[in-house]
Design an enzyme around this catalytic site. Structure first.
Site, PDB file in Angstrom:
ATOM      1  N   HIS A 193      56.181  21.575  32.139  1.00  0.00           N
ATOM      2  CA  HIS A 193      56.195  20.652  30.975  1.00  0.00           C
ATOM      3  C   HIS A 193      54.896  19.954  30.757  1.00  0.00           C
ATOM      4  O   HIS A 193      54.709  18.993  29.919  1.00  0.00           O
ATOM      5  CB  HIS A 193      57.290  19.585  31.315  1.00  0.00           C
ATOM      6  CG  HIS A 193      58.831  20.234  30.977  1.00  0.00           C
ATOM      7  ND1 HIS A 193      59.338  20.956  31.454  1.00  0.00           N
ATOM      8  CD2 HIS A 193      59.393  19.821  29.602  1.00  0.00           C
ATOM      9  CE1 HIS A 193      60.453  21.257  30.752  1.00  0.00           C
ATOM     10  NE2 HIS A 193      60.351  20.356  29.551  1.00  0.00           N
ATOM     11  N   TYR A 371      62.549  30.035  29.099  1.00  0.00           N
ATOM     12  CA  TYR A 371      62.256  29.413  30.297  1.00  0.00           C
ATOM     13  C   TYR A 371      63.296  28.213  30.395  1.00  0.00           C
ATOM     14  O   TYR A 371      63.350  27.121  31.248  1.00  0.00           O
ATOM     15  CB  TYR A 371      60.982  28.861  30.388  1.00  0.00           C
ATOM     16  CG  TYR A 371      60.164  28.989  31.622  1.00  0.00           C
ATOM     17  CD1 TYR A 371      60.504  28.325  32.933  1.00  0.00           C
ATOM     18  CD2 TYR A 371      59.200  29.612  31.493  1.00  0.00           C
ATOM     19  CE1 TYR A 371      59.956  28.518  33.962  1.00  0.00           C
ATOM     20  CE2 TYR A 371      58.265  29.658  32.871  1.00  0.00           C
ATOM     21  CZ  TYR A 371      58.844  29.260  34.013  1.00  0.00           C
ATOM     22  OH  TYR A 371      57.923  29.772  35.133  1.00  0.00           O
TER      23      TYR A 371
END
Length: 604
Positions: A193, A371
């Site tokens: 992230h 992902y």
């Protein structure tokens, strides 16, 4: 008059005809160029193939095809013959040669500079220069194609809720046979992230992570303003607070940094870190705290080595060191675990200095989509002797302080994560996130699973049964999609049959590895002008990078140096698992989700 009418009808029909490139006629990475309304030409330049559809191999290509093993054969060799690999791992020139092959064969599958984005399915300056877009491995399906996947399949894709319920949602937790633990699961979520940052205002085709790689913006902030609010401006350090004698992130009130917390969270529990969504779960805040401690620790080391340096240089050099540590941990611990290889992966940028390699990267939207490993998540989280469900776990930083990092690390090291491939293992608590992944993929007009398999040098599947490795889910998928060549990418990645005793199927690995290794090794610190001791403050800083591991990161920053890794300490715990999700027939209505994640968490 009649002749003119017929001519007009013919012109209208021609104008409304499907784009001739909708059928993806050009093979082996040849590029389709429409010629008029009903013809096309394949550009086979530098593909190694020729002919109308780029299907005839050149002489050298024929030889390569004869000698090259399939991806599954390579995987088998690398995951067997442990004794042979132990010898190879101890012979430096052999290990280096194989590592060079691993890096180059994977990273060369990624176009650099980037080629397409969601709105430009052809080469354009906009697709290259506009960093606010994710790039694309394959161009989007053209708007004028007769079906969502080009020419194959039904006129409309199945309802996303139906796809979820039939093949994706968990009936019963399926543990990962590879022994992946929750230390891995939260590391994956925390690490990715920094570059998976979809722009919530503009849509899933856009990103706010303009660095497109490992920049540690999830630690330091995406903007200079956010970074400055998080910095102490003394000795290069980040702001922190001490609770029960241990270092934790500062509060939102102290930093005035925007974080996403529900209104009921008390001020003292609103920790402020680089990524605004990391207050979502304590597992993310655990890693945020560990990296905060590591940054400030490295600053102390550099301060001792360079008392003459000012705050700015200490901060900037510490950031470069942490970037290096991150890449080394990801390659040698994280990717090593995922691969299941007996060959020992190595982070050594010098291996590529004599290779053709570009030190730049652009994050692809397909990489972001693949992902979404939500099956990793268990139904409950066990910290020491206490069990928390999703509702108790979300936005609850107080758990982190109450238990402390030592208990968190010890507990997550011992708790097994779920298997990602094989179907029916997405927790009901995050079904909204999985549904968003399907709908975002459709909005961005992804091509089919088989087109992506061909793009990454895999043979296309010929049936749904070949995809899933069983009959029941395969029949359900055939009813939903009608044609294996119309199977969507994201659901396919989660229902694909896993490799033997593995967490993933073939497509996830063969697609994901090139994106991952190109992004890691394409980082500026891996380039010849950066990769030297002076970049990292001298030999001491360079040594920190070159000796980094997940265990050393924990030892240096968590009281008691708890033993950790990305897999269970006892591999036998992962042996007795369900190999195929179709064996579970419990009804979804018998299960009740604890909470649905909302807002920005659709990307988590």
């Amino acid at each position: 008059m009649l002749a003119r009418a017929l001519l007009l009808c013919a012109a209208l029909a021609l104008g409304q005809a499907a784009n001739p490139c909708c059928s993806n006629p050009c093979q082996n990475r040849g590029e389709c160029l429409s010629v008029g309304f009903d013809r096309y030409k394949c550009d086979c330049t530098r593909t190694g193939y020729y002919g109308e559809n780029c299907t005839t191999p050149e002489f050298l290509t024929r030889i390569k095809l004869l000698l090259k093993p399939t991806p599954n054969t390579v995987h088998y060799i690398l995951t067997h013959f442990k004794g042979v690999w132990n010898i190879v791992n101890n012979i430096p020139f052999l290990r280096n040669a194989i590592m060079i092959y691993v890096l180059t064969s994977r990273s060369h599958l990624i176009d650099s500079p980037p080629t397409y984005n969601a709105h430009y399915g052809y080469k354009s300056w906009e697709a290259f220069s506009n960093l606010s877009y994710y790039t694309r491995a394959l161009p989007p399906v053209a708007d004028d194609c007769p079906t969502p996947m080009g020419v194959k399949g039904k006129k409309e894709l199945p309802d996303s809720n139906e796809v979820l319920e039939k093949v994706l949602l968990r009936r019963k937790f399926i543990p990962d046979p590879q022994g992946t633990n929750m230390m891995f699961a939260f590391f994956a979520q925390h690490f990715t992230h920094q570059f998976f940052k979809s722009d919530q205002k503009r849509g899933p085709a856009f990103t706010t992570g303009l660095a497109h790689g490992v920049d540690l913006s999830h630690i330091y902030g995406e903007t200079l303003d956010r970074q400055h609010k998080l910095r102490l401006f003394k000795d290069g350090k980040m702001k922190y607070q001490i609770i029960d004698g241990e270092m934790y992130p500062p509060t939102v009130k102290e930093t005035q940094v925007e974080m996403m917390y529900p209104p009921y969270i008390p001020e003292h529990a609103r920790f402020a870190v680089g990524q605004e969504v990391f207050g979502l779960v304590p597992g993310l805040m655990m890693y945020a705290t560990i990296w905060l401690r590591e940054h400030n620790r490295v600053c102390d080391v550099l301060k001792q080595e360079h008392p003459e340096w000012d705050d700015e240089r200490l901060f900037q050099t510490s950031r470069l060191i942490l970037i290096g540590e991150t890449i080394k941990i990801v390659i040698e611990d994280y990717v090593q675990h995922l691969s299941g290889y007996h060959f020992k992966l190595k982070f050594d940028p010098e291996l590529l200095f004599n290779q053709q390699f570009q030190y730049q990267n652009r994050i692809a939207s397909e990489f972001n989509t693949l992902y979404h490993w939500h099956p990793l998540l268990p139904d409950t989280f066990q910290i020491d002797d206490q069990v928390y469900n999703f509702q108790q776990f979300l936005y609850n930083n107080s758990i982190l302080v109450e238990h402390g990092l030592t208990q968190f690390v010890e507990s997550f090291t011992k708790q097994i994560a779920g298997r990602v491939a094989g179907g029916r293992n997405v927790p009901l608590a995050v079904q909204r996130v999985a549904k968003a992944s399907i709908e975002h993929s459709r909005k961005m007009k992804y091509q089919s699973l088989n087109e992506y398999r061909k793009r990454f040098l895999m043979k296309p599947y010929t049936s749904f049964e070949e995809l899933t490795g069983e009959k029941e889910m395969a029949a359900g998928l055939e009813a939903l999609y009608g044609d294996i060549d119309a199977m969507e990418l994201y659901p396919a990645l989660l229902v694909e049959k896993p490799r033997p005793d593995a967490i993933f199927g073939e497509t996830m690995v063969e697609m994901g590895a090139p994106f991952s290794l190109k992004g890691l090794m394409g980082n500026p610190i891996c380039s010849p002008h950066y990769w030297k001791p002076s970049t990292f403050g001298g030999e001491v800083g360079f040594q920190i990078v070159n000796t980094a591991s997940i265990q050393s990161l924990i030892c240096n920053n968590v009281k008691g140096c708890p033993v950790t890794a990305f897999n269970l300490p006892d591999p036998q715990l992962a042996k007795t698992v369900t190999i195929n999700a179709s064996a579970s027939h419990s009804r979804l209505e018998d299960l009740s989700p604890t909470v649905l994640l909302k807002g920005r968490s659709t990307e988590l």
